[in-house]
Design an enzyme around this catalytic site. Structure first.
Site, mmCIF file in Angstrom:
data_model
loop_
_atom_site.group_PDB
_atom_site.id
_atom_site.type_symbol
_atom_site.label_atom_id
_atom_site.label_comp_id
_atom_site.label_asym_id
_atom_site.label_seq_id
_atom_site.Cartn_x
_atom_site.Cartn_y
_atom_site.Cartn_z
ATOM 1 C CE LYS A 107 3.821 -2.898 3.479
ATOM 2 N NZ LYS A 107 4.099 -2.567 2.119
ATOM 3 C CD GLU A 131 -2.125 9.267 2.952
ATOM 4 O OE1 GLU A 131 -2.573 10.260 3.516
ATOM 5 O OE2 GLU A 131 -2.782 8.231 2.752
ATOM 6 C CB VAL A 134 -2.875 2.284 3.864
ATOM 7 C CG1 VAL A 134 -4.138 1.662 3.266
ATOM 8 C CG2 VAL A 134 -2.668 1.808 5.287
ATOM 9 N N GLY A 136 -0.180 2.776 -1.234
ATOM 10 C CA GLY A 136 0.800 3.583 -1.981
ATOM 11 C C GLY A 136 0.458 5.057 -2.015
ATOM 12 C CB ILE A 138 -4.650 5.826 -2.531
ATOM 13 C CG1 ILE A 138 -4.646 5.133 -3.896
ATOM 14 C CG2 ILE A 138 -6.061 6.261 -2.152
ATOM 15 C CD1 ILE A 138 -5.496 3.876 -3.955
ATOM 16 C CE LYS A 207 -0.191 -2.243 1.764
ATOM 17 N NZ LYS A 207 0.002 -2.759 0.397
ATOM 18 N N GLY A 304 5.112 0.361 -5.922
ATOM 19 C CA GLY A 304 6.097 0.883 -6.871
ATOM 20 C C GLY A 304 6.870 2.047 -6.282
#
Ligand code: HSE
Length: 438
Positions: A107, A131, A134, A136, A138, A207, A304
């Site tokens: 990022k 993807e 930003v 993780g 989602i 982000k 994570g």
């Protein structure tokens, strides 16, 4: 159709280890989804070992030379998981120039040098999946670029740093102190290698910069974004916010204001009843308001090893499918076609209009509140509610907390400077912004 597509991973740290583990664990499932072989050919890592102790089969080569991977003509996709803005940038630029497609979670690089990197990818006809950069796991990038392509994003509110959300949750729910909660978040692998990037808001600032650019089709100069981390949020603020019906979240906010954009990242009081208030621990959530869609809430683990790996591998597979179908770069990298992307005119934070939470540490003496409210009144700042903590018998400081109605930030800052000059406050007057109607 190509029968075999190969990818390589640069960086065998937390996320890199997650990607390799997920690929190995899920290969049987992945095979059922693809009409070609997806091969993880090479991993580059200086130490030639996984940070998480992931064992790899002999079929996957491990090298200490990232350029070996970039120069390998068999590798179609390079996954950059080194982080940082120097080596990673050089790797990506070299790889793109060799015609490699890119997947990255970087990022910082995309927020600060996205224009250059994305432009280079477009020029070379390669895809770049970001993807994982930003929030993780989602799927916010794909949602904005593809699912909302026919709509128009108007506002975005994001809890987009897992470490800060973890710390604020622990402070709110368990009364933990900041340093202890940060140590826990680091131990769990949520924090950046340099955790000041998390707690000072830089990571989440990166982000929201990416999301703003993508949502509004604008170039966003990272330096124009107002960023304030969570280091000054105290247990007192959390307690009083709660008494007024709010929780404090580190929130990225981006709003279209006519031709201008309001974009900022700071600790924010939001109503306890708002869905974002229930986003706890390392979870992230992005609340998007679209012209036609209305409110959308995307929720998931923002940090994570395995959740981030899921987003990375999803991008690898999506690009591999496009390579196989010879349909690369059909969706513009930034959602909008480059020639329509111009520089965003970002509103200065002092020009925003908001409700505010003011915390003053004062001596409990007659006339103090009158003096303070007098200054606020003179600046046309209307008070919505006030709480003053009970009397301190030793004459020490007591917190006085004021919630204002909407006002321009410039006026609030001027008023607080005047209040500070009265010499009736122990600390510098502190304030936080309230987002009521999200
Ligand atoms: N340090 C980041 C966080 C990791 O805490 O959210 C994901 O970008």
């Amino acid at each position: 159709m190509k029968k075999k597509i190969s990818f390589g991973v640069i960086g065998f740290g937390t996320v890199g280890s997650g990607v390799v583990k997920l690929y190995l664990d899920n290969l049987d499932e992945i095979k059922k989804k693809l009409p070609f072989d997806l091969r993880l050919k090479t991993i580059a890592e200086k130490t030639k070992t996984s940070k998480e102790g992931i064992k790899t089969p002999r079929s996957i080569k491990i090298t200490d030379d990232a350029y070996e991977l970039i120069n390998d003509p068999e590798i179609d996709i390079v996954v950059e998981l080194v982080g940082g803005k120097t080596f990673a940038k050089d790797f990506i630029i070299s790889a793109v120039k060799k015609g490699k497609h890119i997947v990255t979670a970087n990022k910082a690089l995309l927020a600060e040098a996205g224009d250059e990197i994305f432009g280079l990818c477009e020029k070379n006809g390669v895809e770049i999946g970001y993807e994982a950069s930003v929030a993780g796991v989602i799927p916010i990038i794909r949602s904005i670029k593809e699912s909302l392509a026919g709509d128009r994003v108007e506002n975005i509110y994001g809890i987009i740093n897992g470490t800060c959300n973890y710390i604020l949750t622990k402070m709110t729910e368990e009364g933990k102190d900041f340093d202890e909660a940060l140590k826990e978040a680091q131990k769990k692998g949520y924090a950046e290698a340099d955790p000041t990037l998390d707690i000072e808001g830089i990571d989440a600032g990166h982000k929201i910069a990416i999301l703003t650019s993508l949502s509004f089709g604008k170039k966003v100069d990272f330096k124009d974004i107002y960023i304030e981390g969570i280091t000054k949020v105290t247990n007192i603020d959390i307690k009083f916010a709660s008494q007024f019906g709010y929780v404090i979240k580190l929130l990225g906010i981006s709003k279209k204001q006519g031709d201008r954009i309001e974009v900022r990242l700071h600790p924010t009081l939001i109503p306890k009843t708002h869905p974002l208030a229930s986003v706890r621990m390392e979870y992230n959530a992005v609340f998007v308001k679209g012209y036609a869609s209305g409110s959308i809430l995307l929720y998931g683990k923002g940090a994570g090893m395995m959740p981030t790996a899921s987003a990375v591998l999803g991008d690898v597979i999506s690009i591999a499918r496009n390579i196989a179908n010879e349909t690369v770069a059909t969706v513009p990298i930034r959602g909008y076609i480059s020639k329509f992307i111009d520089k965003g005119d970002i509103l200065n934070v002092t020009d925003i209009v908001s409700k505010y939470f003011i915390r003053l540490m004062v001596v409990d003496k007659p006339g103090i509140l009158a003096k303070i409210s007098g200054i606020l009144g003179k600046k046309n700042i209307s008070i919505a509610s006030v709480i003053q903590e009970g009397r301190n018998d030793e004459g020490g400081a007591v917190p006085l907390v004021i919630i204002t109605h909407e006002t321009q930030e410039k006026k609030l800052r001027d008023a607080l400077k005047e209040i500070e000059k009265l010499n009736i406050t122990f600390d510098k007057p502190a304030f936080l912004r309230i987002e009521e109607s999200l």
